[in-house]
Design an enzyme around this catalytic site. Sequence first.
Site, PDB file in Angstrom:
ATOM      1  N   LYS A 107      42.425  45.706  38.877  1.00 54.50           N
ATOM      2  CA  LYS A 107      43.577  45.728  37.977  1.00 54.50           C
ATOM      3  C   LYS A 107      43.295  46.722  36.854  1.00 54.50           C
ATOM      4  O   LYS A 107      43.360  47.916  37.082  1.00 54.50           O
ATOM      5  CB  LYS A 107      43.913  44.301  37.564  1.00 54.50           C
ATOM      6  CG  LYS A 107      44.511  43.570  38.784  1.00 54.50           C
ATOM      7  CD  LYS A 107      44.705  42.101  38.673  1.00 54.50           C
ATOM      8  CE  LYS A 107      45.312  41.600  39.993  1.00 54.50           C
ATOM      9  NZ  LYS A 107      45.037  40.213  40.290  1.00 54.50           N
ATOM     10  N   SER A 144      48.819  34.695  36.226  1.00 57.34           N
ATOM     11  CA  SER A 144      49.343  35.928  36.833  1.00 57.34           C
ATOM     12  C   SER A 144      50.852  35.963  36.940  1.00 57.34           C
ATOM     13  O   SER A 144      51.438  37.043  36.929  1.00 57.34           O
ATOM     14  CB  SER A 144      48.716  36.132  38.213  1.00 57.34           C
ATOM     15  OG  SER A 144      48.910  34.990  39.026  1.00 57.34           O
ATOM     16  N   HIS A 171      43.550  39.023  34.975  1.00 55.70           N
ATOM     17  CA  HIS A 171      44.564  39.702  34.150  1.00 55.70           C
ATOM     18  C   HIS A 171      44.175  39.791  32.685  1.00 55.70           C
ATOM     19  O   HIS A 171      44.913  40.368  31.890  1.00 55.70           O
ATOM     20  CB  HIS A 171      45.914  38.986  34.264  1.00 55.70           C
ATOM     21  CG  HIS A 171      46.473  39.034  35.646  1.00 55.70           C
ATOM     22  ND1 HIS A 171      47.149  40.135  36.137  1.00 55.70           N
ATOM     23  CD2 HIS A 171      46.420  38.146  36.656  1.00 55.70           C
ATOM     24  CE1 HIS A 171      47.502  39.896  37.382  1.00 55.70           C
ATOM     25  NE2 HIS A 171      47.073  38.707  37.734  1.00 55.70           N
TER      26      HIS A 171
HETATM   27  C1  PLP Z   1      44.716  39.586  41.614  1.00 53.05           C
HETATM   28  C2  PLP Z   1      44.103  38.288  41.296  1.00 53.05           C
HETATM   29  C3  PLP Z   1      42.959  37.849  41.964  1.00 53.05           C
HETATM   30  C4  PLP Z   1      42.397  38.570  43.144  1.00 53.05           C
HETATM   31  O1  PLP Z   1      41.799  39.771  42.788  1.00 53.05           O
HETATM   32  P1  PLP Z   1      41.725  40.935  43.888  1.00 53.05           P
HETATM   33  O2  PLP Z   1      40.698  41.849  43.351  1.00 53.05           O
HETATM   34  O3  PLP Z   1      43.082  41.523  43.970  1.00 53.05           O
HETATM   35  O4  PLP Z   1      41.332  40.284  45.166  1.00 53.05           O
HETATM   36  C5  PLP Z   1      42.368  36.676  41.553  1.00 53.05           C
HETATM   37  N1  PLP Z   1      42.878  35.954  40.534  1.00 53.05           N
HETATM   38  C6  PLP Z   1      43.991  36.330  39.884  1.00 53.05           C
HETATM   39  C7  PLP Z   1      44.500  35.503  38.760  1.00 53.05           C
HETATM   40  C8  PLP Z   1      44.652  37.498  40.265  1.00 53.05           C
HETATM   41  O5  PLP Z   1      45.777  37.840  39.659  1.00 53.05           O
END
Ligand code: PLP
Length: 386
Positions: A238, A181, A209
């Site tokens: 996302k 991320s 991602h």
């Molecule tokens: C954003 C993210 C999460 C968490 O997901 P949410 O739906 O925002 O709780 C988990 N792992 C990674 C790598 C992320 O970037």
Amino acid sequence: MTDPLSFAARNLAALTNRGELRQVRSLEGRSGTYVERGGRRLLNLGSNDYLGLSTHPEVVAAATEATKRWGFGSGSARLIAGSSSLHDQLENQLARFKGTEDAVLLSSGYLANLAAVTTLLSPDHLVLSDALNHASLIDAIRLSNAHRHVYRHCDPGEVQALLSAHLAAERVVIATDGVFSMEGDVAPLAELSKLADETAAILFIDDAHGTGVVGPGGRGSAAAADVQVHMTMGTLSKSLGSIGGFIAGPKPFCDLLRNTARAFIFDTALPPAACAAAISALHILEREPDRSTRVRSLTKRFVSVLAQGGIELADPAAAIVPIPIGANDDAVTIARELEHRGFLVPAIRPPSVPRGTSRLRISLMATMTDEQIDEAARAILDTVTR
Ligand SMILES: *Cc1c(COP(=O)(O)O)cnc(C)c1O
């Protein structure tokens, strides 16, 4: 009388001194290609809504219709009275999308990691975890109380050595982000998958991602590396423009998770409208797979404009571009200047990244134009290299 909460102000002062104090700064309207903040219109280079689906008219209509039909809150956990046919339908579609037997919804990606990892691992087991894994995966591993070895970022050689040193372990999980991320790079999944197969270890991928962005049809990191994995975690929050998380995997594992994972059992079901929005987003992605190729090619374009101006970065694999700055204050100053010029570029500081590695973290959206990308890259070049 002393105030027992006085530590809060002291700790905040310490954060301020280190240049690590952060503030929530809200937007004044919808979060699309452009956003408004502080009365200014800004090109949004800080969203993980990579495909621009959170504001897509079909997604908005699906969520609106579902809210009219079902109401908003689900009122209860999935196992009690909170599940709807939309939850079931979305789980089926996610399983189909990821090519697995089944999928389970959780209220967030964070909770999906907690649920899956605590179902996979007990204190007798071993987990090998990439040094730059997401905080939610780290927390999940801590919660499992399994033996843990953190290996150097994207180093299958170290994974192999650790596997050889622990051949007697009853159960071994290799846990990695698919797309990292804060780095934007991808895990060496072909090598990790081969090592997992050779030693009967389980490869667990956090593909928050990768889903929607990489692989054929946006099917994610495992599909991009052409490997079969036992299971994968993803988020709806996302690329899929909604909210929630999921685990896709074999049916017995998903059913065990529904029966034993506390993050599933003791948490209220997602609003049906969140499911409807994600179902609609998946339909759009299947109909318009170009969205994921588009956001990847825009990212490559962005990096090549930066390279022409003297900022040389690694070839991007997904839609995240980190620009190393170093000191907290410098990152914040540059981000502020970019905001004055009309660009929302987040300055990422500890604890999101290790101390001394503060950076600008740019994420792109499929709905942007080439011109917007070029302008953003030029503004960053002006600001960073000055
Ligand atoms: C954003 C993210 C999460 C968490 O997901 P949410 O739906 O925002 O709780 C988990 N792992 C990674 C790598 C992320 O970037």
